[in-house]
Design a protein around this motif. Structure first.
Motif, PDB file in Angstrom:
ATOM      1  N   SER A  65      13.821  -6.994  11.623  1.00 59.94           N
ATOM      2  CA  SER A  65      14.179  -7.626  10.356  1.00 59.94           C
ATOM      3  C   SER A  65      14.520  -6.552   9.343  1.00 59.94           C
ATOM      4  CB  SER A  65      13.004  -8.478   9.843  1.00 59.94           C
ATOM      5  OG  SER A  65      12.733  -9.531  10.741  1.00 59.94           O
ATOM      6  N   TYR A  66      15.646  -6.688   8.694  1.00 64.80           N
ATOM      7  CA  TYR A  66      16.104  -5.669   7.745  1.00 64.80           C
ATOM      8  C   TYR A  66      15.088  -5.485   6.625  1.00 64.80           C
ATOM      9  CZ  TYR A  66      19.163  -2.955   4.737  1.00 64.80           C
ATOM     10  OH  TYR A  66      19.700  -1.956   3.966  1.00 64.80           O
ATOM     11  N   ILE A  67      14.766  -4.260   6.350  1.00 63.20           N
ATOM     12  CA  ILE A  67      13.773  -3.938   5.332  1.00 63.20           C
ATOM     13  C   ILE A  67      14.469  -3.662   4.007  1.00 63.20           C
ATOM     14  CG2 ILE A  67      11.871  -2.418   4.705  1.00 63.20           C
ATOM     15  CD1 ILE A  67      11.409  -4.142   7.185  1.00 63.20           C
ATOM     16  N   GLU A  68      14.194  -4.493   3.028  1.00 64.64           N
ATOM     17  CA  GLU A  68      14.765  -4.285   1.704  1.00 64.64           C
ATOM     18  C   GLU A  68      14.008  -3.172   0.986  1.00 64.64           C
ATOM     19  OE1 GLU A  68      17.387  -5.651   0.563  1.00 64.64           O
ATOM     20  OE2 GLU A  68      17.706  -7.187   2.106  1.00 64.64           O
ATOM     21  N   PHE A  69      14.706  -2.348   0.269  1.00 64.76           N
ATOM     22  CA  PHE A  69      14.065  -1.286  -0.506  1.00 64.76           C
ATOM     23  C   PHE A  69      14.845  -1.083  -1.798  1.00 64.76           C
ATOM     24  CE2 PHE A  69      17.251   0.692   2.135  1.00 64.76           C
ATOM     25  CZ  PHE A  69      17.866   1.603   1.305  1.00 64.76           C
ATOM     26  N   VAL A  70      14.174  -0.497  -2.754  1.00 67.17           N
ATOM     27  CA  VAL A  70      14.815  -0.256  -4.051  1.00 67.17           C
ATOM     28  C   VAL A  70      15.692   0.985  -3.950  1.00 67.17           C
ATOM     29  CG1 VAL A  70      14.453   0.272  -6.479  1.00 67.17           C
ATOM     30  CG2 VAL A  70      12.948  -1.350  -5.318  1.00 67.17           C
ATOM     31  N   ASP A  71      16.978   0.784  -3.987  1.00 64.52           N
ATOM     32  CA  ASP A  71      17.927   1.894  -3.979  1.00 64.52           C
ATOM     33  C   ASP A  71      18.175   2.287  -5.435  1.00 64.52           C
ATOM     34  OD1 ASP A  71      20.014   3.659  -3.757  1.00 64.52           O
ATOM     35  OD2 ASP A  71      21.120   2.470  -2.288  1.00 64.52           O
ATOM     36  N   ASN A  72      17.839   3.500  -5.783  1.00 60.93           N
ATOM     37  CA  ASN A  72      17.920   3.917  -7.190  1.00 60.93           C
ATOM     38  C   ASN A  72      19.294   4.456  -7.570  1.00 60.93           C
ATOM     39  OD1 ASN A  72      17.718   6.373  -5.783  1.00 60.93           O
ATOM     40  ND2 ASN A  72      16.726   7.381  -7.515  1.00 60.93           N
ATOM     41  N   GLN A  73      20.307   4.178  -6.749  1.00 55.00           N
ATOM     42  CA  GLN A  73      21.632   4.707  -7.050  1.00 55.00           C
ATOM     43  C   GLN A  73      22.148   4.200  -8.390  1.00 55.00           C
ATOM     44  OE1 GLN A  73      23.528   7.062  -5.239  1.00 55.00           O
ATOM     45  NE2 GLN A  73      24.555   6.991  -7.228  1.00 55.00           N
ATOM     46  N   ASP A  74      21.936   2.913  -8.683  1.00 52.79           N
ATOM     47  CA  ASP A  74      22.445   2.378  -9.942  1.00 52.79           C
ATOM     48  C   ASP A  74      21.715   2.999 -11.130  1.00 52.79           C
ATOM     49  OD1 ASP A  74      20.069   1.130  -9.226  1.00 52.79           O
ATOM     50  OD2 ASP A  74      20.561  -0.693 -10.334  1.00 52.79           O
ATOM     51  N   ILE A  75      20.410   3.186 -10.990  1.00 48.92           N
ATOM     52  CA  ILE A  75      19.650   3.837 -12.055  1.00 48.92           C
ATOM     53  C   ILE A  75      20.107   5.279 -12.212  1.00 48.92           C
ATOM     54  CG2 ILE A  75      17.328   4.511 -12.805  1.00 48.92           C
ATOM     55  CD1 ILE A  75      16.250   2.202 -11.105  1.00 48.92           C
ATOM     56  N   LEU A  76      20.307   5.939 -11.068  1.00 48.23           N
ATOM     57  CA  LEU A  76      20.728   7.340 -11.093  1.00 48.23           C
ATOM     58  C   LEU A  76      22.081   7.487 -11.764  1.00 48.23           C
ATOM     59  CD1 LEU A  76      19.846  10.142 -10.173  1.00 48.23           C
ATOM     60  CD2 LEU A  76      21.038   9.744  -8.032  1.00 48.23           C
ATOM     61  N   ASP A  77      22.993   6.579 -11.500  1.00 48.39           N
ATOM     62  CA  ASP A  77      24.318   6.642 -12.123  1.00 48.39           C
ATOM     63  C   ASP A  77      24.202   6.582 -13.646  1.00 48.39           C
ATOM     64  OD1 ASP A  77      25.533   6.820  -9.685  1.00 48.39           O
ATOM     65  OD2 ASP A  77      26.007   4.680  -9.552  1.00 48.39           O
ATOM     66  N   LEU A  78      23.369   5.681 -14.141  1.00 46.24           N
ATOM     67  CA  LEU A  78      23.216   5.524 -15.582  1.00 46.24           C
ATOM     68  C   LEU A  78      22.550   6.735 -16.212  1.00 46.24           C
ATOM     69  CD1 LEU A  78      22.137   1.780 -15.733  1.00 46.24           C
ATOM     70  CD2 LEU A  78      24.345   2.752 -16.366  1.00 46.24           C
ATOM     71  N   ILE A  79      21.479   7.200 -15.591  1.00 46.98           N
ATOM     72  CA  ILE A  79      20.760   8.349 -16.153  1.00 46.98           C
ATOM     73  C   ILE A  79      21.623   9.600 -16.083  1.00 46.98           C
ATOM     74  CG2 ILE A  79      18.730   9.832 -15.893  1.00 46.98           C
ATOM     75  CD1 ILE A  79      17.241   7.397 -14.863  1.00 46.98           C
ATOM     76  N   GLU A  80      22.342   9.743 -14.965  1.00 47.33           N
ATOM     77  CA  GLU A  80      23.203  10.911 -14.826  1.00 47.33           C
ATOM     78  C   GLU A  80      24.279  10.922 -15.900  1.00 47.33           C
ATOM     79  OE1 GLU A  80      25.422  11.269 -11.095  1.00 47.33           O
ATOM     80  OE2 GLU A  80      24.572  13.285 -10.939  1.00 47.33           O
ATOM     81  N   LYS A  81      24.859   9.777 -16.149  1.00 46.27           N
ATOM     82  CA  LYS A  81      25.882   9.687 -17.186  1.00 46.27           C
ATOM     83  C   LYS A  81      25.292  10.004 -18.554  1.00 46.27           C
ATOM     84  CE  LYS A  81      29.246   6.525 -19.259  1.00 46.27           C
ATOM     85  NZ  LYS A  81      29.801   5.147 -19.260  1.00 46.27           N
ATOM     86  N   LEU A  82      24.123   9.459 -18.829  1.00 51.38           N
ATOM     87  CA  LEU A  82      23.475   9.711 -20.108  1.00 51.38           C
ATOM     88  C   LEU A  82      23.175  11.193 -20.306  1.00 51.38           C
ATOM     89  CD1 LEU A  82      20.588   7.673 -21.666  1.00 51.38           C
ATOM     90  CD2 LEU A  82      20.399  10.135 -21.504  1.00 51.38           C
ATOM     91  N   ILE A  83      22.606  11.812 -19.280  1.00 49.99           N
ATOM     92  CA  ILE A  83      22.223  13.222 -19.411  1.00 49.99           C
ATOM     93  C   ILE A  83      23.449  14.119 -19.500  1.00 49.99           C
ATOM     94  CG2 ILE A  83      21.091  15.146 -18.220  1.00 49.99           C
ATOM     95  CD1 ILE A  83      18.995  13.220 -17.247  1.00 49.99           C
ATOM     96  N   VAL A  84      24.450  13.826 -18.681  1.00 50.42           N
ATOM     97  CA  VAL A  84      25.670  14.638 -18.741  1.00 50.42           C
ATOM     98  C   VAL A  84      26.316  14.538 -20.114  1.00 50.42           C
ATOM     99  CG1 VAL A  84      28.026  14.820 -17.877  1.00 50.42           C
ATOM    100  CG2 VAL A  84      26.134  14.613 -16.274  1.00 50.42           C
ATOM    101  N   LEU A  85      26.407  13.331 -20.632  1.00 54.56           N
ATOM    102  CA  LEU A  85      27.007  13.159 -21.952  1.00 54.56           C
ATOM    103  C   LEU A  85      26.147  13.788 -23.034  1.00 54.56           C
ATOM    104  CD1 LEU A  85      28.278   9.465 -21.754  1.00 54.56           C
ATOM    105  CD2 LEU A  85      29.596  11.562 -21.526  1.00 54.56           C
ATOM    106  N   MET A  86      24.831  13.689 -22.885  1.00 53.05           N
ATOM    107  CA  MET A  86      23.933  14.201 -23.908  1.00 53.05           C
ATOM    108  C   MET A  86      23.899  15.723 -23.927  1.00 53.05           C
ATOM    109  SD  MET A  86      19.902  13.337 -24.493  1.00 53.05           S
ATOM    110  CE  MET A  86      19.417  14.000 -22.911  1.00 53.05           C
ATOM    111  N   LEU A  87      23.916  16.338 -22.750  1.00 52.61           N
ATOM    112  CA  LEU A  87      23.709  17.776 -22.678  1.00 52.61           C
ATOM    113  C   LEU A  87      24.987  18.592 -22.575  1.00 52.61           C
ATOM    114  CD1 LEU A  87      20.619  17.927 -20.291  1.00 52.61           C
ATOM    115  CD2 LEU A  87      20.687  17.890 -22.769  1.00 52.61           C
TER     116      LEU A  87
END
Length: 684
Positions: free
Chosen positions: A551-573
């Motif tokens: 049975s396929y195991i669902e897990f929290v993929d943080n790619q969407d969170i990472l995309d947002l944080i990465e964009k924020l940090i890149v723009l901020m810094l």
């Protein structure tokens, strides 16, 4: 190149930590006969399933789980606790009795009398027994006799027959869910068992104590060549299995290059590790070591790369913490300390802010000798060693230079005779002119289209300039150590087999979180993504390829969170092309005279308020929260500007390049003509 990934993080307080393995790669065209084990850290971390929990598969090791940093008490993780068995379609293996028990319990888990775990806002999980249940809620009797009505999603089944001492491999658990895992780890920890397997993943819990017997040569020999899983869980078992998966035959002779690789670790710890509120020997930088092997399996070369040195610690430490170990070692060095006019750490502003000077069970004087010995082994000459510690002493004297307002408006001058003494000592140790050092700290050159303008700065700005100089010198010194370790050890360009070692901060969430925690947690988002990819995504893709019925195991993929944080940090810094910024928000706030952390926070919210993962705090105009994969972390921006003021300005550059010490001037000569290493200096 065939690559197998390994993530090993081991935590114990002995400063002379063993070098561990993080990524194993081999040029062999054939895959290893057995999979390389995976390891993930657990230091103040919760080990939690994400999505559906998985039971043990009889043919393959189950890896349907991930480790997530433990959030503050107000943050809790929950799972639905549904059980799914896994079987191999090509083999008619029988499930053991535990799987049958798990399936039966899942079908009747909410019947009256069923033992369960109930999610608790403060204690994470508590034991309870089901009294009754409805469609969406369950009435339970807690261990204290009280009854409570809880949501069905916050109740998970509990194994009444679980071993009181825990199991050494958590795939043996009836319920591989969060409370089952945490309870098992707690039981083993209570018996001083800090290691636990989950299939071929090793969980290591920080004992917060020295355990030298666990890492001596006798213990290492016990695990050498032994089949994985035959002995108690240990990091040596992981290392041995990984090494044997990389090469068929290992060499046993210790050569000079191997000693250099081993001794580079305590040397970098002396200059890059410090006491924090949670660890006496916390790495305040990230490190990746690639160990190269020849055809016979012997170490033939190595390369060290470092990341994110916490520069701000050089000039600012929090309560109950210490600065980098090397400062205290030098103060306790006896004759060398006298030679550099050093005394007890309480006498230096960069060391006495926390009033924590010693480490329990550690002699800084003895550690100083060990650091010098490590320098000898990695090939740093006596002359360079003297120059290194002379520079370390100069930084301590720099920190004791204080300023007072000058006679002219917005000017500064040396405060008193004590400060004059430390100014002259710093100048002598840096081998620069004392008056030039003073003018460098008290004046600033402003570049304008019409030419350069030299103007005095006030006492507060002079103090900031002093701290920026100290951080700059220390960071360059640290980089020099890394470069020379690499040169001394040398790389084997012909090597076709390597093992990588990654040692980096864990996820951090403190009472006060500043710029360092933002950078550290961003790095951990990347590591979590790596872990998800190689333990969840790739493993389940392999299941598909091998046509395993599961049975396929669902897990929290943080790619969407990472995309947002990465964009924020890149723009901020760095930059924001959409608004045509040419400098980052942080740099702009540091450079412009009227900018403060309040104006910086205001710009941050103006430009990123639409991000769902960014939240402005109601009780503060300057704090903001980010929703990381491990939970929400609130960041305080008060010191963001201070901790970003460590750039090399033109005055510092010219001062250090004028040093008569070839070692010190050499640290900065390569940057003098590179405009990318400078930022325009503005008065504050």
């Amino acid at each position: 190149m065939k690559t197998r990934f390994l993530s090993i993080h081991f935590f114990e307080n002995d400063r002379r930590k063993k070098i561990l393995i993080d990524q194993a790669s081999s040029s062999s065209k054939q895959a290893p006969s057995r999979p390389v084990p995976h390891v993930y850290k657990l230091q103040g971390f919760q080990f939690s399933t994400v999505g559906q929990a998985a039971t043990r598969a009889s043919h393959r090791d189950s890896r349907h789980f991930c480790c997530s940093p433990a959030p503050p008490p107000s943050i809790s993780h929950s799972t639905n606790g549904q059980l799914h068995s896994a079987t191999h379609s090509h083999h008619n293996h029988h499930h053991d009795a535990r799987l049958l028990l798990a399936a039966a319990a899942a079908a009747m888990r909410f019947r009256p009398g069923t033992a369960v775990w109930v999610e608790h806002p403060e204690l994470a999980w508590v034991e309870a027994v089901v009294a009754s249940s409805s469609t969406s809620s369950v009435t339970v009797t807690l261990s204290g006799g009280d009854k409570a009505v809880v949501d069905e999603t916050k109740v998970l089944p509990r194994d009444m027959e679980a071993d009181l001492g825990g199991v050494d491999d958590m795939t043996k658990l009836v319920y591989l869910h969060e409370p089952g895992v945490l309870c098992n780890l707690a039981r083993r920890y209570g018996l001083n068992e800090i290691y636990t397997y989950t299939g071929r993943i090793l969980i290591a819990i920080n004992p917060f104590a020295k355990l030298p017997h666990m890492y001596d040569m006798h213990m290492m020999e016990q695990y050498k060549g032994v089949q994985f899983g035959e002995l108690s869980p240990h990091v040596f078992a992981i290392a041995d299995a990984s090494y044997r998966a990389m090469v068929s035959e290992a060499g046993s002779d210790i050569r000079s290059v191997e000693q250099q690789v081993l001794e580079s670790n305590p040397l970098l710890e002396a200059f890059g590790n410090a006491r924090t509120v949670r660890n006496d020997n916390s790495s305040r930088f990230g490190k990746f070591v690639e160990i190269q092997f020849d055809k016979s399996g012997r170490i033939s070369g190595a390369a060290v790369r470092t990341y994110l040195l916490e520069r701000s610690r050089v000039v600012q430490i929090s309560e109950s913490e210490r600065n980098y170990h090397c400062f205290y070692q030098l103060c306790a060095s006896g004759q060398d300390a006298d030679k550099y006019k050093l005394a007890h750490p309480r006498n230096f502003n960069y060391l006495n802010q926390s009033r924590t000077y010693e480490l329990e069970g550690v002699s800084d004087g003895e550690q100083y000798l060990e650091t010098r010995r490590a320098m000898d082994i990695v090939g740093i000459s006596f002359a360079y060693q003297e120059a290194i510690f002379r520079t370390v002493a100069a930084i301590l004297h720099l920190g004791n230079i204080e300023f007072s307002p000058g006679k002219e408006f917005d000017s500064s001058t040396i405060k008193d005779e004590k400060s004059k003494f430390h100014l002259q000592m710093a100048a002598d140790l840096l081998m620069v002119d004392g008056s030039l050092l003073l003018s460098t700290l008290c004046y600033r050159t402003i570049k304008t289209p019409e030419g350069n303008i030299i103007k005095a700065i006030d006492s507060s700005a002079a103090g900031i300039s002093r701290d920026a100089l100290a951080k700059t010198v220390y960071a360059q010194l640290f980089d020099w150590l890394v470069d020379n370790i690499n040169k001394s050890i040398g790389q084997d360009m012909e090597s076709r087999a390597q093992i990588g070692v990654l040692d980096i901060y864990g996820f951090e969430c403190f009472k006060y979180n500043s710029f360092e925690q933002l950078c550290i947690n961003f790095a951990n988002e990347k590591l979590q993504q790596h872990f998800n990819k190689h333990v969840f995504k790739m493993e389940q893709e392999e299941y598909k390829t091998e046509e395993i019925n599961w049975s396929y195991i669902e897990f929290v993929d943080n790619q969407d969170i990472l995309d947002l944080i990465e964009k924020l940090i890149v723009l901020m810094l760095f930059y924001c092309a959409e608004t045509n910024w040419h400098v980052s928000l942080l740099d702009e706030a540091c450079m412009l005279g009227k900018s403060t952390y309040e104006t910086f926070a205001m710009k941050l919210f103006q430009n990123f308020r639409a991000h769902p993962r960014l939240e402005k705090q109601k009780l503060s105009k300057t704090d903001f929260a980010l929703s990381h994969f491990a939970g929400k972390v609130i960041y305080q921006t008060e010191l963001f500007l201070e901790k970003n003021r460590d750039y090399v300005n033109l005055e510092h550059q010219n001062l250090l390049c004028s040093s008569k010490c070839s070692f010190l001037s050499g640290l900065f000569a390569s940057q003098q003509d590179d405009p990318s290493n400078h930022r325009i200096s503005f008065l504050r």
